[in-house]
Design a protein around this motif. Structure first.
Motif, PDB file in Angstrom:
ATOM      1  N   ALA A 237      60.875 201.953  80.610  1.00 27.23           N
ATOM      2  CA  ALA A 237      59.409 201.981  80.631  1.00 27.23           C
ATOM      3  C   ALA A 237      58.887 202.222  82.038  1.00 27.23           C
ATOM      4  N   LEU A 238      59.498 201.595  83.037  1.00 27.17           N
ATOM      5  CA  LEU A 238      59.050 201.771  84.413  1.00 27.17           C
ATOM      6  C   LEU A 238      59.253 203.211  84.888  1.00 27.17           C
ATOM      7  N   LEU A 239      60.411 203.784  84.568  1.00 29.12           N
ATOM      8  CA  LEU A 239      60.666 205.173  84.957  1.00 29.12           C
ATOM      9  C   LEU A 239      59.735 206.132  84.221  1.00 29.12           C
ATOM     10  N   SER A 240      59.448 205.835  82.962  1.00 28.72           N
ATOM     11  CA  SER A 240      58.510 206.679  82.207  1.00 28.72           C
ATOM     12  C   SER A 240      57.119 206.610  82.816  1.00 28.72           C
ATOM     13  N   ASP A 241      56.712 205.406  83.210  1.00 31.68           N
ATOM     14  CA  ASP A 241      55.402 205.235  83.828  1.00 31.68           C
ATOM     15  C   ASP A 241      55.328 205.989  85.154  1.00 31.68           C
ATOM     16  N   ALA A 242      56.389 205.904  85.950  1.00 30.83           N
ATOM     17  CA  ALA A 242      56.419 206.625  87.227  1.00 30.83           C
ATOM     18  C   ALA A 242      56.348 208.126  87.000  1.00 30.83           C
ATOM     19  N   GLU A 243      57.023 208.601  85.950  1.00 32.05           N
ATOM     20  CA  GLU A 243      57.009 210.032  85.639  1.00 32.05           C
ATOM     21  C   GLU A 243      55.599 210.500  85.287  1.00 32.05           C
ATOM     22  N   VAL A 244      54.898 209.714  84.475  1.00 33.02           N
ATOM     23  CA  VAL A 244      53.532 210.078  84.087  1.00 33.02           C
ATOM     24  C   VAL A 244      52.610 210.091  85.306  1.00 33.02           C
ATOM     25  N   ARG A 245      52.797 209.136  86.192  1.00 36.20           N
ATOM     26  CA  ARG A 245      51.946 209.021  87.377  1.00 36.20           C
ATOM     27  C   ARG A 245      52.333 210.009  88.480  1.00 36.20           C
ATOM     28  N   GLY A 246      53.499 210.619  88.327  1.00 34.09           N
ATOM     29  CA  GLY A 246      53.955 211.550  89.356  1.00 34.09           C
ATOM     30  C   GLY A 246      54.459 210.860  90.595  1.00 34.09           C
ATOM     31  N   ALA A 280      66.078 208.334  66.501  1.00 37.24           N
ATOM     32  CA  ALA A 280      66.403 209.239  65.398  1.00 37.24           C
ATOM     33  C   ALA A 280      66.261 208.525  64.067  1.00 37.24           C
ATOM     34  N   GLU A 281      66.743 207.286  63.970  1.00 34.45           N
ATOM     35  CA  GLU A 281      66.688 206.533  62.717  1.00 34.45           C
ATOM     36  C   GLU A 281      65.254 206.170  62.343  1.00 34.45           C
ATOM     37  N   GLN A 282      64.421 205.906  63.328  1.00 32.63           N
ATOM     38  CA  GLN A 282      63.035 205.498  63.070  1.00 32.63           C
ATOM     39  C   GLN A 282      62.088 206.682  62.917  1.00 32.63           C
ATOM     40  N   GLY A 283      62.614 207.882  63.122  1.00 39.08           N
ATOM     41  CA  GLY A 283      61.772 209.069  62.987  1.00 39.08           C
ATOM     42  C   GLY A 283      60.666 209.139  64.014  1.00 39.08           C
ATOM     43  N   VAL A 284      60.946 208.680  65.242  1.00 39.20           N
ATOM     44  CA  VAL A 284      59.942 208.711  66.304  1.00 39.20           C
ATOM     45  C   VAL A 284      59.621 210.166  66.656  1.00 39.20           C
ATOM     46  N   ALA A 285      58.353 210.467  66.759  1.00 40.64           N
ATOM     47  CA  ALA A 285      57.933 211.826  67.099  1.00 40.64           C
ATOM     48  C   ALA A 285      58.497 212.226  68.459  1.00 40.64           C
ATOM     49  N   PRO A 286      58.931 213.480  68.602  1.00 40.91           N
ATOM     50  CA  PRO A 286      59.518 213.931  69.879  1.00 40.91           C
ATOM     51  C   PRO A 286      58.639 213.636  71.078  1.00 40.91           C
ATOM     52  N   SER A 287      57.323 213.746  70.904  1.00 39.06           N
ATOM     53  CA  SER A 287      56.422 213.524  72.039  1.00 39.06           C
ATOM     54  C   SER A 287      56.402 212.066  72.493  1.00 39.06           C
ATOM     55  N   ASP A 288      56.809 211.151  71.599  1.00 36.89           N
ATOM     56  CA  ASP A 288      56.800 209.731  71.940  1.00 36.89           C
ATOM     57  C   ASP A 288      58.176 209.210  72.337  1.00 36.89           C
ATOM     58  N   ARG A 289      59.171 210.063  72.278  1.00 37.74           N
ATOM     59  CA  ARG A 289      60.526 209.606  72.582  1.00 37.74           C
ATOM     60  C   ARG A 289      60.739 209.490  74.088  1.00 37.74           C
ATOM     61  N   LEU A 290      61.770 208.763  74.439  1.00 38.04           N
ATOM     62  CA  LEU A 290      62.161 208.662  75.838  1.00 38.04           C
ATOM     63  C   LEU A 290      62.505 210.061  76.337  1.00 38.04           C
ATOM     64  N   SER A 291      61.868 210.480  77.425  1.00 33.42           N
ATOM     65  CA  SER A 291      62.055 211.849  77.888  1.00 33.42           C
ATOM     66  C   SER A 291      63.467 212.072  78.419  1.00 33.42           C
ATOM     67  N   LYS A 295      65.986 209.706  80.796  1.00 33.31           N
ATOM     68  CA  LYS A 295      67.380 209.426  80.417  1.00 33.31           C
ATOM     69  C   LYS A 295      68.327 209.836  81.536  1.00 33.31           C
ATOM     70  N   GLN A 296      68.116 211.016  82.069  1.00 30.84           N
ATOM     71  CA  GLN A 296      68.997 211.501  83.129  1.00 30.84           C
ATOM     72  C   GLN A 296      68.861 210.658  84.391  1.00 30.84           C
ATOM     73  N   ALA A 297      67.638 210.188  84.654  1.00 30.99           N
ATOM     74  CA  ALA A 297      67.439 209.330  85.829  1.00 30.99           C
ATOM     75  C   ALA A 297      68.223 208.027  85.678  1.00 30.99           C
ATOM     76  N   LEU A 298      68.219 207.485  84.456  1.00 32.16           N
ATOM     77  CA  LEU A 298      68.978 206.261  84.206  1.00 32.16           C
ATOM     78  C   LEU A 298      70.475 206.511  84.309  1.00 32.16           C
ATOM     79  N   LEU A 299      70.929 207.591  83.698  1.00 27.22           N
ATOM     80  CA  LEU A 299      72.356 207.905  83.715  1.00 27.22           C
ATOM     81  C   LEU A 299      72.842 208.262  85.117  1.00 27.22           C
ATOM     82  N   ALA A 300      71.917 208.714  85.961  1.00 24.42           N
ATOM     83  CA  ALA A 300      72.291 209.079  87.332  1.00 24.42           C
ATOM     84  C   ALA A 300      72.433 207.866  88.240  1.00 24.42           C
ATOM     85  N   LEU A 301      71.924 206.705  87.790  1.00 29.73           N
ATOM     86  CA  LEU A 301      72.073 205.499  88.597  1.00 29.73           C
ATOM     87  C   LEU A 301      73.551 205.143  88.720  1.00 29.73           C
TER      88      LEU A 301
END
Length: 649
Positions: A237-246, A280-291, A295-301
């Motif tokens: 959530a924090l990384l997503s928020d930072a992404e939105v805020r630039g 995928a199981e919950q059918g979350v809309a692509p626009s609302d999914r974790l970008s 994901k790559q930022a987390l995996l790069a840690l």
């Protein structure tokens, strides 16, 4: 418990042969009784010479120097003068009278303190009433605070931790907290709902909220309670928020050992994969999914050890490149397995984390403390859970376990041990074997009957691992080996790792022993970080035969095969690992565990030790030992002498 467990026993075992300098002959009875060794005696002799102490008139001061040093060698940050005699008896490895030994005589606490206070006039002891708000370095080798006597460097470390944490919680945290944007807030609510399905408070969400709102947060709890899980989802959530805020969010992840940092990396990767499946199981809309970028930022840690994070200096073992003058360049610093962090190392860490950054400490204060000095996490959590400390409100304790079923006998046994319910723990062991918990009641784990039971538990798994290793299936061999592990308190003797490794080889290779050192199926334990090979202290592997060539195979999630193959000649420090010490197993989990209890007379007997061993097992636990040893373990909590909890009030 002694530093590195048996290291203290080995240190004291040779004390009878220590040469006692003439100026400290008053220490001879302590040396002859196996209490003091060369390090303590020669430090006391040096202080005696420098301070012009009299061998007869200044015995309490000379003894104080030696016992402050003794305390540090046994994991205590200080010597509590009122309880020191009891602590010495608890730590002594062999409870026997040496021929000709003079009974130990201790000064009264009042006389001891009076003598030490008088020594302050000669610059040998600095007398204080409370922890230093700003740590003080002077020429006095000792510090006396109330009835606690410190070597100066350990006093400074304890004050550094206390002062830094108190300053952190008392500072204005508005610059840290901020507010999550609507999109990130919705994401966090989906990843970690505020309420459980039954309507109760979701404590994992409570933990995440604490980390978000505070610049110091402790997330603590037993194995499988979701400590790292909850924080990993907050990071999304924090990384997503930072992404939105630039903006950017600089995150550092670390743990005290290479093995623990590798498991932290696995946990983060697992959290990302699990969210992908859930969406995928919950059918979350692509626009609302974790970008994908988050994901790559987390995996790069790349989690590291604390030493590597701080920047070890080759010529200065206790100092690092990052400190108060050169702080770490991160917005959030997360430390996993904090129970394993010593007080001196935590002091260096808190100095280096800038006040503007969040500091998150994750761990289980009920597990074994650091093999080095202090019990820092336990002290900090104790302060945070008491109303008298400014740290109150900065810790969340997670209770709901996910590793075990709610009514799992292993979970119930772990709870009874943690809560020091001796009779309940024994009653659980006495029940007929069921649901993965069994008890082999014996004073002799190597007796014929005990051996037969242990062999029946481990041998089927070892045979599967051996066959897979001989057939070149490295992944299958590693997976099989992870299904069971023998855990011991001791390294040597009938209750120790070396003894059970011999039995493992005998069961696997026959009475003639292994045909060579690098035989297929040999379990391996890395005993020192090997950065050249990408291996960490505590990593486990197995010897395999691939295309007619012998390799050492280790799990590696970064490899497509899930396995890293290393030429055995390239390995620097490895041991056979049919059995491991409980200390070495911290941070690991196995489908099944055979836990060899220490004998009742062992100085290693302790509640945290048996709790840690029990909670390494996911599905099957076999406890081997006497009922008396189990009772004493459960009824013997760690009693490291420290003043950190008091300093944090």
């Amino acid at each position: 418990m002694s530093i590195a467990a048996e290291n203290g026993a080995e240190h004291n075992a040779g004390s009878v042969g220590v040469l006692v300098p003439e100026e400290v002959t008053c220490l001879a009875p302590m040396v002859h009784a196996g209490v003091l060794g060369a390090a303590e005696v020669h430090l006391a002799a040096w202080v005696t010479r420098v301070g012009s102490l009299h061998p007869v008139d200044d015995v309490p001061v000379i003894l104080g120097v030696a016992m402050a040093s003794w305390a540090a060698l046994h994991g205590h940050t200080c010597a509590d003068l009122a309880g020191l005699a009891i602590a010495v008896e608890r730590e002594r490895p062999v409870r026997q009278v040496v021929d000709g030994a003079v009974p130990l005589v201790w000064p009264s606490t009042e006389d001891w303190i009076r003598a030490l206070r008088a020594a302050s006039a000669r610059g040998l002891v600095r007398v204080v009433d409370h922890a230093d708000a700003v740590p003080v370095l002077d020429n006095a080798p000792l510090v006396l605070c109330g009835q606690r006597l410190y070597l100066q460097r350990h006093w400074v470390d304890e004050c550094t931790v206390a002062a830094s944490l108190l300053a952190r919680v008392q500072a204005d945290t508005s610059s840290v907290a901020g507010t999550l944007g609507d999109q990130a807030a919705r994401l966090l609510e989906r990843l970690l709902p505020s309420a459980e399905p039954d309507g109760s408070t979701n404590h994992q969400r409570k933990a995440a909220d604490l980390v978000f709102q505070r610049n110091l947060a402790m997330v603590v709890g037993g194995p499988g309670t979701g400590k790292t899980y909850s924080v990993a989802r907050l990071l999304m959530a924090l990384l997503s928020d930072a992404e939105v805020r630039g903006t950017s969010l600089r995150i550092a992840l670390a743990a005290p050992t290479g093995k623990a940092s590798a498991r932290l990396s696995e946990t983060i990767r697992g959290a990302v994969a699990r969210v992908e499946v859930e969406e995928a199981e919950q059918g979350v809309a692509p626009s609302d999914r974790l970008s994908e970028s988050v994901k790559q930022a987390l995996l790069a840690l790349e989690p590291s050890t604390i030493h590597r994070l701080l920047g070890s200096l080759a010529d200065r073992r206790q100092r690092f490149r990052h400190d108060a003058a050169n702080p770490l360049p991160f917005d959030l610093v997360l430390i996993d397995e904090t129970s394993m962090v010593s007080t001196p190392l935590l002091a260096r860490l808190v100095e280096a984390v800038p006040p503007s950054a969040r500091l998150v400490l994750i761990g289980d204060p009920d597990q074994l403390e650091s093999v080095e000095l202090g019990a820092a996490l336990g002290d900090i959590v104790s302060a945070a859970e008491r109303l008298a400390s400014p740290l109150v409100g900065h810790a969340v304790r997670l209770q709901r376990g996910h590793r075990f079923e709610h009514d799992s006998p292993i979970a119930l046994l772990a709870d009874s041990v943690r809560e020091q319910r001796v009779d309940d723990a024994v009653a659980l062991l006495r029940k007929p074997p069921a649901s993965g918990l069994s008890f082999v009641s014996t004073d002799r784990p190597s007796s014929e009957g005990s051996l037969a039971v242990i062999r029946s538990v481990v041998m089927p798994v070892l045979e599967v691992a051996r066959q897979a290793a001989a057939g070149g299936d490295s992944l299958a061999a590693l997976q099989a080996l992870a299904q069971v592990r023998l855990l011991c308190a001791h390294r040597l003797g009938e209750f120790g790792v070396a003894h059970w490794n011999e039995w493992g080889e005998r069961w696997t290779c026959g009475p003639k022993g292994p045909p060579s050192v690098w035989y297929p199926g040999r379990p391996l334990l890395v005993t020192r970080n090997d950065f050249r090979q990408g291996l960490a202290n505590g990593d486990t592997g197995i010897v395999v035969l691939v295309d007619g060539r012998t390799w050492a195979a280790f799990p590696d999630a970064t490899q497509e095969t899930g396995v890293r193959l290393v030429d055995p000649v390239e390995l620097e420090e490895v041991e056979t690992a049919y059995a491991m010490t409980i200390h070495k197993s911290q941070g690991s989990e196995y489908d099944g565990v055979v836990l060899i209890l220490p004998p009742e007379s062992s100085p290693l007997v302790g509640r945290e030790l048996v709790y840690t061993g029990i909670t390494r097992a996911k599905h099957h636990l076999t406890v081997v030992g006497s009922e008396e040893a189990m009772r004493k373990c459960v009824d013997t909590p760690a009693r490291r002498m420290t003043g950190l909890a008091e300093a944090l009030r």
